[in-house]
Design an enzyme around this catalytic site. Sequence first.
Site, PDB file in Angstrom:
ATOM      1  N   HIS A 163       1.334   0.849   2.360  1.00  0.00           N
ATOM      2  CA  HIS A 163       2.428   1.496   1.649  1.00  0.00           C
ATOM      3  C   HIS A 163       1.945   2.030   0.300  1.00  0.00           C
ATOM      4  CE1 HIS A 163       4.950  -0.634   4.575  1.00  0.00           C
ATOM      5  NE2 HIS A 163       5.892   0.234   4.267  1.00  0.00           N
ATOM      6  N   LYS A 167       5.251  -0.012  -4.297  1.00  0.00           N
ATOM      7  CA  LYS A 167       5.973  -1.071  -3.568  1.00  0.00           C
ATOM      8  C   LYS A 167       5.656  -2.423  -4.187  1.00  0.00           C
ATOM      9  CE  LYS A 167       6.933  -2.709   1.146  1.00  0.00           C
ATOM     10  NZ  LYS A 167       8.396  -2.618   0.935  1.00  0.00           N
TER      11      LYS A 167
END
EC number: 1.17.1.8
Length: 278
Positions: A163, A167
Amino acid sequence: MSQQENKKMINVGVIGAGGRMGRMLIEAIQDNPQTALNAAIERQGSSLVGADAGEVAAIGRLEVQIVDDLKAVINDIDVLIDFSLPAATEQNMQVCAKHNVAMVIGTTGFNEQQEQVLAKASEQVAIVYAGNYSTGVNLSLKLLGMAAKAFGTDADVEIIEAHHKHKIDAPSGTAYMMAEAVAEARGQNLKEVVVYGREGQTGAREAGTIGIHAIRGGEIIGDHTVMFIADGEVVEITHRARARMTFAAGAVRAATWIVQQPVGQYNMQDVLGLNDYI
């Protein structure tokens, strides 16, 4: 729009209306002919409080002012979509349960106490709770269950997720969902077999364990690969998200579905009807 047509509209509220996901949700709500944005909520102290939600989402004025108190607008909505932080979602669940408002929750990283709040709230209102709202991911979960049943514990399972650098939790909620799908299909308790990364002198890999590894970097929206590593062959099931609107549109689809359901906790596979299949 006629008064009769207007009655059919589902009034939706969005938590975190000024965030990246919140803005996408507002756009998706406006794109869906069954839904209308009727409340937009931001955290207390946000500079966006008082702004028009449509202008913040760059889709044009909607005459929906961003507020910082869910309780002030809770009676104006049929369903609340919440992709925020666990502590905030915990409070929002209690408000929705008290006022009989359905929820679509995409927040990840709940602790055990917050999961208990979710369970209690779902005894009072209908809630969709999922770590991922894309059709592709939920289809992947079904495929993972099939593969896990076919291989059993003869194959070593490793999950790799990647990701963006912004995040703040790891592993992702989707990675947990994938690991849970494998463990359930193999008749295992995930907490007893999961291994988070590896470092140092780990010793030989223990049979039946499920490894999860997290990568963070750049602006990766979300990539997940599950490897079934057997003697003589490897099967990989991969999902790559290429646009956040996939998640937003899925959450809005869930919102249109959940308002028609009885009290209880549901997941995205329920929304898609995938639980009707093996």
